[in-house]
Scaffold this active site. Structure first.
Site, PDB file in Angstrom:
ATOM      1  CB  ALA A 183      -4.817  -5.783   5.074  1.00 33.19           C
ATOM      2  CG  HIS A 186     -28.166  22.364  -3.399  1.00 34.77           C
ATOM      3  ND1 HIS A 186     -28.194  21.470  -4.453  1.00 34.77           N
ATOM      4  CD2 HIS A 186     -28.362  23.590  -3.937  1.00 34.77           C
ATOM      5  CE1 HIS A 186     -28.408  22.139  -5.581  1.00 34.77           C
ATOM      6  NE2 HIS A 186     -28.497  23.422  -5.294  1.00 34.77           N
ATOM      7  CD  GLU A 228      -7.066   2.336  -8.995  1.00 35.13           C
ATOM      8  OE1 GLU A 228      -8.005   2.505  -8.213  1.00 35.13           O
ATOM      9  OE2 GLU A 228      -5.979   1.849  -8.633  1.00 35.13           O
ATOM     10  CE  LYS A 277      -5.100   4.065  -6.031  1.00 28.67           C
ATOM     11  NZ  LYS A 277      -5.646   2.716  -6.070  1.00 28.67           N
ATOM     12  CE1 TYR A 313      -7.005  -1.258  -6.951  1.00 28.62           C
ATOM     13  CE2 TYR A 313      -7.875  -3.489  -6.882  1.00 28.62           C
ATOM     14  CZ  TYR A 313      -7.053  -2.510  -6.358  1.00 28.62           C
ATOM     15  OH  TYR A 313      -6.281  -2.790  -5.271  1.00 28.62           O
ATOM     16  CB  CYS A 359      -3.309   2.607  -1.438  1.00 31.01           C
ATOM     17  SG  CYS A 359      -3.446   0.921  -0.831  1.00 31.01           S
ATOM     18  CB  CYS A 366      -0.918  -0.043   1.220  1.00 33.07           C
ATOM     19  SG  CYS A 366      -1.780   1.491   1.530  1.00 33.07           S
ATOM     20  CD  GLU A 376     -27.716  18.261  -3.826  1.00 32.61           C
ATOM     21  OE1 GLU A 376     -28.707  18.520  -3.135  1.00 32.61           O
ATOM     22  OE2 GLU A 376     -27.109  19.113  -4.508  1.00 32.61           O
TER      23      GLU A 376
HETATM   24  P1  FAD Z   1       1.444  -6.268   1.766  1.00 30.20           P
HETATM   25  O1  FAD Z   1       1.119  -4.850   2.019  1.00 30.20           O
HETATM   26  O2  FAD Z   1       1.777  -6.686   0.390  1.00 30.20           O
HETATM   27  O3  FAD Z   1       2.603  -6.673   2.764  1.00 30.20           O
HETATM   28  C1  FAD Z   1       3.252  -7.899   2.765  1.00 30.20           C
HETATM   29  C2  FAD Z   1       4.712  -7.694   3.085  1.00 30.20           C
HETATM   30  O4  FAD Z   1       5.313  -8.960   3.378  1.00 30.20           O
HETATM   31  C3  FAD Z   1       5.495  -7.112   1.915  1.00 30.20           C
HETATM   32  O5  FAD Z   1       6.335  -6.072   2.348  1.00 30.20           O
HETATM   33  C4  FAD Z   1       6.309  -8.311   1.418  1.00 30.20           C
HETATM   34  O6  FAD Z   1       7.489  -7.920   0.767  1.00 30.20           O
HETATM   35  C5  FAD Z   1       6.571  -9.025   2.712  1.00 30.20           C
HETATM   36  N1  FAD Z   1       6.913 -10.466   2.562  1.00 30.20           N
HETATM   37  C6  FAD Z   1       6.443 -11.327   1.654  1.00 30.20           C
HETATM   38  N2  FAD Z   1       6.946 -12.564   1.867  1.00 30.20           N
HETATM   39  C7  FAD Z   1       7.753 -12.458   2.940  1.00 30.20           C
HETATM   40  C8  FAD Z   1       8.542 -13.391   3.666  1.00 30.20           C
HETATM   41  N3  FAD Z   1       8.595 -14.689   3.326  1.00 30.20           N
HETATM   42  N4  FAD Z   1       9.266 -12.940   4.719  1.00 30.20           N
HETATM   43  C9  FAD Z   1       9.222 -11.620   5.082  1.00 30.20           C
HETATM   44  N5  FAD Z   1       8.481 -10.708   4.449  1.00 30.20           N
HETATM   45  C10 FAD Z   1       7.745 -11.131   3.391  1.00 30.20           C
HETATM   46  N6  FAD Z   1      -5.974  -1.127  -1.500  1.00 30.20           N
HETATM   47  C11 FAD Z   1      -6.850  -0.179  -1.080  1.00 30.20           C
HETATM   48  O7  FAD Z   1      -7.501  -0.358  -0.048  1.00 30.20           O
HETATM   49  N7  FAD Z   1      -7.014   0.983  -1.769  1.00 30.20           N
HETATM   50  C12 FAD Z   1      -6.312   1.255  -2.886  1.00 30.20           C
HETATM   51  O8  FAD Z   1      -6.481   2.315  -3.484  1.00 30.20           O
HETATM   52  C13 FAD Z   1      -5.386   0.299  -3.345  1.00 30.20           C
HETATM   53  N8  FAD Z   1      -4.639   0.542  -4.445  1.00 30.20           N
HETATM   54  C14 FAD Z   1      -3.706  -0.364  -4.834  1.00 30.20           C
HETATM   55  C15 FAD Z   1      -2.939  -0.065  -5.943  1.00 30.20           C
HETATM   56  C16 FAD Z   1      -1.978  -0.943  -6.378  1.00 30.20           C
HETATM   57  C17 FAD Z   1      -1.141  -0.594  -7.575  1.00 30.20           C
HETATM   58  C18 FAD Z   1      -1.780  -2.170  -5.673  1.00 30.20           C
HETATM   59  C19 FAD Z   1      -0.732  -3.147  -6.122  1.00 30.20           C
HETATM   60  C20 FAD Z   1      -2.539  -2.482  -4.562  1.00 30.20           C
HETATM   61  C21 FAD Z   1      -3.518  -1.585  -4.130  1.00 30.20           C
HETATM   62  N9  FAD Z   1      -4.324  -1.837  -3.031  1.00 30.20           N
HETATM   63  C22 FAD Z   1      -5.242  -0.906  -2.617  1.00 30.20           C
HETATM   64  C23 FAD Z   1      -4.243  -3.126  -2.306  1.00 30.20           C
HETATM   65  C24 FAD Z   1      -3.417  -2.998  -1.020  1.00 30.20           C
HETATM   66  O9  FAD Z   1      -2.158  -2.465  -1.329  1.00 30.20           O
HETATM   67  C25 FAD Z   1      -3.290  -4.366  -0.372  1.00 30.20           C
HETATM   68  O10 FAD Z   1      -4.578  -4.894  -0.136  1.00 30.20           O
HETATM   69  C26 FAD Z   1      -2.553  -4.323   0.963  1.00 30.20           C
HETATM   70  O11 FAD Z   1      -1.279  -3.770   0.819  1.00 30.20           O
HETATM   71  C27 FAD Z   1      -2.440  -5.730   1.544  1.00 30.20           C
HETATM   72  O12 FAD Z   1      -1.711  -5.703   2.723  1.00 30.20           O
HETATM   73  P2  FAD Z   1      -0.949  -7.003   3.243  1.00 30.20           P
HETATM   74  O13 FAD Z   1      -0.395  -6.622   4.570  1.00 30.20           O
HETATM   75  O14 FAD Z   1      -1.818  -8.193   3.150  1.00 30.20           O
HETATM   76  O15 FAD Z   1       0.213  -7.253   2.203  1.00 30.20           O
HETATM   77  P1  NA7 Z   2      -7.437  -8.356 -11.266  1.00 35.88           P
HETATM   78  O1  NA7 Z   2      -8.544  -7.587 -10.681  1.00 35.88           O
HETATM   79  O2  NA7 Z   2      -7.284  -9.798 -10.940  1.00 35.88           O
HETATM   80  O3  NA7 Z   2      -7.505  -8.133 -12.850  1.00 35.88           O
HETATM   81  C1  NA7 Z   2      -6.595  -8.725 -13.707  1.00 35.88           C
HETATM   82  C2  NA7 Z   2      -6.952  -8.343 -15.132  1.00 35.88           C
HETATM   83  O4  NA7 Z   2      -5.987  -8.909 -16.018  1.00 35.88           O
HETATM   84  C3  NA7 Z   2      -8.296  -8.872 -15.571  1.00 35.88           C
HETATM   85  O5  NA7 Z   2      -8.851  -7.936 -16.443  1.00 35.88           O
HETATM   86  C4  NA7 Z   2      -7.917 -10.175 -16.277  1.00 35.88           C
HETATM   87  O6  NA7 Z   2      -8.842 -10.557 -17.241  1.00 35.88           O
HETATM   88  C5  NA7 Z   2      -6.616  -9.806 -16.920  1.00 35.88           C
HETATM   89  N1  NA7 Z   2      -5.732 -10.937 -17.143  1.00 35.88           N
HETATM   90  C6  NA7 Z   2      -5.415 -11.912 -16.270  1.00 35.88           C
HETATM   91  N2  NA7 Z   2      -4.529 -12.753 -16.813  1.00 35.88           N
HETATM   92  C7  NA7 Z   2      -4.284 -12.308 -18.055  1.00 35.88           C
HETATM   93  C8  NA7 Z   2      -3.442 -12.762 -19.101  1.00 35.88           C
HETATM   94  N3  NA7 Z   2      -2.684 -13.836 -18.947  1.00 35.88           N
HETATM   95  N4  NA7 Z   2      -3.433 -12.052 -20.244  1.00 35.88           N
HETATM   96  C9  NA7 Z   2      -4.216 -10.968 -20.409  1.00 35.88           C
HETATM   97  N5  NA7 Z   2      -5.026 -10.481 -19.442  1.00 35.88           N
HETATM   98  C10 NA7 Z   2      -5.055 -11.157 -18.282  1.00 35.88           C
HETATM   99  O7  NA7 Z   2      -6.025  -7.738 -10.938  1.00 35.88           O
HETATM  100  P2  NA7 Z   2      -5.503  -6.305 -10.597  1.00 35.88           P
HETATM  101  O8  NA7 Z   2      -4.052  -6.385 -10.888  1.00 35.88           O
HETATM  102  O9  NA7 Z   2      -6.262  -5.197 -11.199  1.00 35.88           O
HETATM  103  O10 NA7 Z   2      -5.795  -6.249  -9.029  1.00 35.88           O
HETATM  104  C11 NA7 Z   2      -5.044  -7.034  -8.172  1.00 35.88           C
HETATM  105  C12 NA7 Z   2      -5.864  -7.547  -7.043  1.00 35.88           C
HETATM  106  O11 NA7 Z   2      -6.219  -6.524  -6.168  1.00 35.88           O
HETATM  107  C13 NA7 Z   2      -7.121  -8.230  -7.495  1.00 35.88           C
HETATM  108  O12 NA7 Z   2      -6.971  -9.606  -7.317  1.00 35.88           O
HETATM  109  C14 NA7 Z   2      -8.226  -7.653  -6.635  1.00 35.88           C
HETATM  110  O13 NA7 Z   2      -8.895  -8.640  -5.890  1.00 35.88           O
HETATM  111  C15 NA7 Z   2      -7.535  -6.694  -5.724  1.00 35.88           C
HETATM  112  P3  NA7 Z   2     -10.015 -11.641 -16.961  1.00 35.88           P
HETATM  113  O14 NA7 Z   2     -11.146 -10.859 -16.357  1.00 35.88           O
HETATM  114  O15 NA7 Z   2      -9.459 -12.670 -16.021  1.00 35.88           O
HETATM  115  O16 NA7 Z   2     -10.304 -12.184 -18.302  1.00 35.88           O
END
Ligand code: FAD
Ligand code: NA7
Length: 485
Positions: free
Chosen positions: A335, A461, A198, A62, A194, A59, A54, A466
């Protein structure tokens, strides 16, 4: 508790879930270590500090880039309001990246200080199980074996790469984008979840040329009427969508451009196009592999960990929270709350469980989409078409008039029970500041909001929120949901 172990609790993963859980466990008297380790991205070698996805590559960066893109739009609008602005404004990508990265570094620093203050032992090491009470931490140099009574797995996930030639060598993911040391230029965004939408949205707003490649549908899992409106609003802004297409290969040309060959999944027809950047946004993979879960006996389902309603895995002393758990929303606030509640149950004598239902979320596309509760299709699936009433309407945000912005996709709907109290099952809103609009309604929905309450709430408003209090047209009536003025 845990007298014979080094710690009461070892949390693996210092992201949203792990940090919340570790800090709350210490507050409730536990001795806690938190491991966090980030493997560099395969080609560019991007890595980052403690805090997880995040803060570092999710998040926060982004939202900052989305904001940067909205600001560019606002400058153009400002001219219509009488500001004298240079119409040749253009962003400085490197400066933006620098500002975003500076913010992230400061958050990393605050996180480390916070962990020290709260007496969570932070270990910058990659954890893998030796057995169900023993963990091997691979440090930058050397290794350390540590034991605990209880483990919480909070390792999250990382972006996937497709299994096609050139994908890893020439493509990047969201893990690289927010620190990319060159302008992205003409970018192919593969994936219409998403994250893909985004990224394409802010790249367009920053003046680059993104194209979105869609394999099947847009925004799987979201209300499909809203998803299509999101896609149309992006197309209207000049973002092409390559529908029903999958990539076949990526080849680097002598001039550094990337030639992407792709195929239409329906006609089988092949095509190719040159891009400066290819961004894979095809979903994320749970980081189970490094954990050596078989050593602890923890079950895995499709690279995720199944847990029960207490976040317990199949092994008595091992729990999992956050993105790594199977079948739950992958969102930071989910989370954080799940991690905190788990620690309170483990060490504070609490019993409250995480409620994964009716979690509000926002897709930060140029025109934002936020929702809470059921999609229209899920409501119909659950209750039957005859028992579901959909109130809907298009609306015209006041602030769109003077700059003559398109209002064509400003739309909202309430999905509700048809008879009886007309309880609201879901709210959907496409328009400005969508997250801010839906957050409060999410609390109302969780408190049993009905259509009657909604339409008897006096609006503020002039706002766009609203509009929810003015919903009067049902889809069933067939009346035109477009406002007269
Ligand atoms: P993480 O935050 O991924 O933390 C896991 C940590 O564990 C990482 O630092 C990883 O490196 C570490 N790790 C992994 N394996 C090991 C190991 N074996 N030993 C030690 N450390 C390890 N969520 C929202 O609510 N709003 C948003 O707008 C949003 N935007 C997003 C945009 C993007 C581009 C992405 C990729 C995600 C976004 N999310 C958003 C999702 C959000 O970031 C995740 O849901 C959240 O970070 C999950 O938290 P987590 O603690 O489960 O995992
Ligand atoms: P998502 O929400 O899992 O979306 C992945 C997108 O990529 C979705 O449109 C898929 O299409 C597409 N996709 C998946 N595999 C392929 C391959 N091999 N080739 C082309 N397109 C593909 O992932 P995000 O990265 O946006 O979000 C990550 C997670 O955050 C997600 O799991 C959410 O739960 C929260 P599809 O619809 O499968 O045909």
């Amino acid at each position: 508790k845990g007298g014979t172990y080094d710690y009461d609790l070892i949390v693996i993963g210092g992201g949203s879930a792990g940090l919340a859980c570790a800090k709350e466990a210490v507050l409730n008297g536990a001795r806690v270590a938190c491991l966090d380790y980030v493997k560099p991205t395969p080609t560019l070698g991007t890595k980052w500090g403690v805090g997880g996805t995040c803060v570092n590559v999710g998040c926060i960066p982004k939202k900052l880039m989305h904001q940067a893109s909205l600001l560019g739009e606002a400058v153009h609008e400002a001219a219509a309001y009488g500001w004298n602005v240079d119409d040749k404004i253009k962003p400085d990508w490197n400066k933006l990246v620098q500002s975003v990265q500076n913010h992230i570094k400061s958050v990393n620093w605050v996180t480390r200080v916070d962990l020290r203050d709260k007496k969570v032992e932070y270990i910058n090491g990659l954890g893998s199980f030796v057995d169900s009470h023993t963990m091997l931490a691979k440090l930058k140099s050397g290794e350390r074996t540590i034991t605990a009574q209880t483990f919480v797995i909070a390792v999250g996930g990382r972006p996937r790469y497709p299994d096609i030639p050139g994908a890893v060598e020439h493509g990047i993911t969201s893990d690289d984008l927010f620190s990319l040391d060159r302008e992205p230029g003409k970018t192919l965004v593969v994936g219409a979840g998403y994250i893909g939408l985004e990224c394409a949205g802010f790249l367009k707003g920053l003046g680059y040329e993104p194209t979105v490649m869609v394999r099947s549908i847009v925004l799987r899992g979201f209300d499909q009427q809203m998803a299509e409106l999101v896609a149309s609003s992006m197309e209207e802004r000049g973002i092409p969508f390559l529908r029903k297409s999958v990539p076949l290969s990526v080849e680097k040309q002598d001039d550094g451009k990337l030639l992407v060959k792709y195929q239409n999944t329906e006609t089988g027809e092949e095509a190719e196009e040159l891009f400066d950047t290819v961004l894979w946004a095809i979903g994320r993979k749970g980081l189970v592999d490094d954990l050596n879960l078989p050593n602890a006996g923890v079950s895995v389902q499709k690279d995720k960990i199944p847990v029960d309603s207490q976040e317990a895995t199949n092994v008595a002393n091992i729990y999992a929270v956050g993105d790594i758990i199977y079948g739950k929303p992958e969102l930071t606030p989910v989370a954080v709350l799940a991690g905190r509640l788990l620690a309170r149950r483990l060490y504070g004598g609490a019993t409250q469980r995480m409620d994964y239902n009716d979690v509000a979320t926002t897709v930060f596309t140029p025109l934002e989409y936020a929702c809470v509760g059921l999609s229209e299709e899920d409501a119909v699936k659950q209750y039957g078409a005859d028992e579901v009433e959909v109130f809907h309407g298009y609306y015209k945000p006041t602030e769109f008039f003077i700059p003559q912005k398109s209002v064509r996709y400003c739309y909202l709907k309430a999905v509700a029970e048809r008879h009886g109290d007309q309880r609201v099952y879901g709210l959907h809103y496409l328009g400005p500041v969508a997250g801010e609009v839906i957050q409060g309604f999410a609390a109302a929905l969780k408190s049993g909001l009905t259509i009657n309450t909604l339409i008897n709430t006096v609006g503020i408003h002039p706002t766009t929120a609203e509009e929810f209090t003015r919903l009067s047209i049902t889809k069933r009536s067939g009346l035109d949901p477009t406002p007269a003025s």
